[in-house]
Design an enzyme around this catalytic site. Sequence first.
Site, PDB file in Angstrom:
ATOM      1  N   HIS A  15      96.951  33.505  -8.579  1.00  0.00           N
ATOM      2  CA  HIS A  15      96.471  34.807  -8.121  1.00  0.00           C
ATOM      3  C   HIS A  15      95.766  35.637  -9.233  1.00  0.00           C
ATOM      4  O   HIS A  15      96.504  36.253  -9.892  1.00  0.00           O
ATOM      5  CB  HIS A  15      97.124  35.575  -7.237  1.00  0.00           C
ATOM      6  N   LYS A  97      91.246  26.201   0.294  1.00  0.00           N
ATOM      7  CA  LYS A  97      92.588  26.671   0.763  1.00  0.00           C
ATOM      8  C   LYS A  97      92.721  27.045   2.077  1.00  0.00           C
ATOM      9  O   LYS A  97      91.981  27.922   2.633  1.00  0.00           O
ATOM     10  CB  LYS A  97      92.772  27.861  -0.189  1.00  0.00           C
ATOM     11  N   ASP A 244     101.878  30.311  -8.756  1.00  0.00           N
ATOM     12  CA  ASP A 244     101.734  31.437  -7.662  1.00  0.00           C
ATOM     13  C   ASP A 244     102.024  32.627  -8.154  1.00  0.00           C
ATOM     14  O   ASP A 244     102.707  33.428  -7.688  1.00  0.00           O
ATOM     15  CB  ASP A 244     102.652  30.849  -6.229  1.00  0.00           C
TER      16      ASP A 244
END
Length: 337
Positions: A15, A97, A244
């Site tokens: 991210h 996604k 992540d």
Amino acid sequence: MDTITIRMPDDFHVHFREGELLRRLAYLVAQQFGRAIAMPNTLNPPIRTVDDAIPYRDEILMHSGNGFQPLMTLKLYPDTTPEVVRGAHAAGVVAVKYYPEGVTTNAEDGVSVGRLSELYPAFEAMQDIGMLLLLHGEMPGVFCLDREAAFLEVLRRLCSDFPGLKIVLEHITTAGAVEAVYTLPATVAATITLHHLELTLDDVIGDKIMPHNFCKPVVKRPQDREALCYAVTSGNPKFFFGSDSAPHPICAKECAEGCAGVFTAPVAMPRLMEFFETLGCLTKLDPFVSQFGAEFYGLPLNQGTLTLVREPWIVPVEYAGVRPYLAGRTIIWRIAE
Ligand code: DOR
Ligand code: ZN
């Protein structure tokens, strides 16, 4: 051994955020990874079509430095048509996604599991052109520790309805998910994070509340953590690294309704080195971070290398107002200058 050089690794789940967090933190990913999959959820608005993805790619590139390649994704919406998919693919977007409605940060507008069949034309197109489907594999509304297990039936259904579609079950957390990915066909793989390899629920709520270890899917039981360790040290190419890494400002973590996300980017490769070395499986690190993911995505292996030196350092307690994973702790390996 005081220095180790491996093929330049990739991070298949990051991210990057936007604005100041992107500007100030993207270098941490680029200094240790050749490429990274950029998640589409945490922008306002999220990445919906190629017209969002390309400017976002340029913005990441601007702040990540030479030689780094962001790999772009779209967020699946009810209006993700085959045309949207094909247009994005033509511009180099590699994956779509799927966040089930309400399941995590900025997923309130996701497609509900019950309506997933309405997106079958998009999946058909992705299967045709070789675009990947990435899954946040949790079933909304189910008790939190059982959400991943409940989602596995969706994975199985997608896998049988689209036998040619490459599917990645992201950030798996349970022995059941390891088993499912292991037994499903070669079109199904999984990413595994650093923090899910190291933490159990005790590290979040076992004693004091540790908000900086809170993420989704939440870390699970010791036997689940062991199954993940087994998966990464077994040398099975279906399991590869996706950090992540998910920075949130400290005030958004240390509050009444704290956000999910563990910010591992500052320590990712050094800590993975330590982890694999401690398990006596250092030879398994290189394929886990530098080979299996690239092969699954159909990408060439990176040409460059990454060197780490055994030089202990203390992890800063803050980067741009974000508390990193292992803040204040000593890490043995450091990325060479
Ligand atoms: O812990 C998480 N943080 N899990 C997610 O699925 C989203 C992510 C984020 O964007 O902060
Ligand atoms: Zn994520």
